[in-house]
Motif scaffolding. Structure first.
Motif: not given
Length: 167
Positions: A94-103, A110-115, A75-77
């Motif tokens: 594990e080492n996270i270098t970039k993170m993306y999340e909901l506003k 959820y939103v589309p991954k690109e959002n 459905l979304g991310y």
């Protein structure tokens, strides 16, 4: 006789110095692929799918995606992260270098991954735990140590998280 002694000594020395220090690194190929664990949210009536995608070059993509069931269309991310990993025996880092999340002001689940919006990577990275594979290598338990804080509160004591191969 001296030749046999020299050959024997050379063979022993060769054996001692040719051992690799990293001999306990598991081959990455059993880990390569998509691994998931599903958690049902009865309030929202959706499944939160915690997903890892491991590549043989030591990179990973870690997502929380939303589905109506464990196997239906995405459905979304909720979030997405990119980083690196290392597996030595059962020791996983594990080492996270970039993170993306909901506003933060979004009322959506959820939103589309690109959002998803890029967020600052905070926390204590890299993180280290144990990765214990099932006998058939179709699942693994990921266990992070409990971090007791001085004030008696317990932080990140979630127990073993079981992920299953889906590809």
């Amino acid at each position: 006789m001296k030749i046999f002694r020299a050959i024997f000594l050379f063979t022993i020395l060769l054996g001692l110095f040719s051992c690799k220090e990293d001999k306990d690194i598991l081959p990455l190929s059993p880990l390569e692929g998509i691994w998931q664990r599903a958690v049902y949210n009865s309030d929202q009536k959706v499944f939160f799918i915690f997903q890892y995608i491991f590549q043989t070059d030591g990179t990973l993509e870690k997502s929380i995606l939303i589905r109506e069931s464990e196997t239906t269309t995405i459905l979304g991310y909720y979030s997405n992260a990119i980083g690196t990993y290392e597996l030595r025996g059962e020791s996983y880092t594990e080492n996270i270098t970039k993170m993306y999340e909901l506003k933060l002001d979004a009322y959506l689940l959820y939103v589309p991954k690109e959002n998803l919006q890029e967020a600052e990577v905070t926390g204590t990275y890299p993180i280290t735990g144990s990765m214990i594979f099932s006998p058939n290598n179709r699942s693994f338990d990921l266990v992070y140590p409990c971090n007791d804080t001085p004030n008696g509160r317990v932080n990140s004591c979630v127990g073993a998280l079981t992920y299953r191969r889906v590809d």
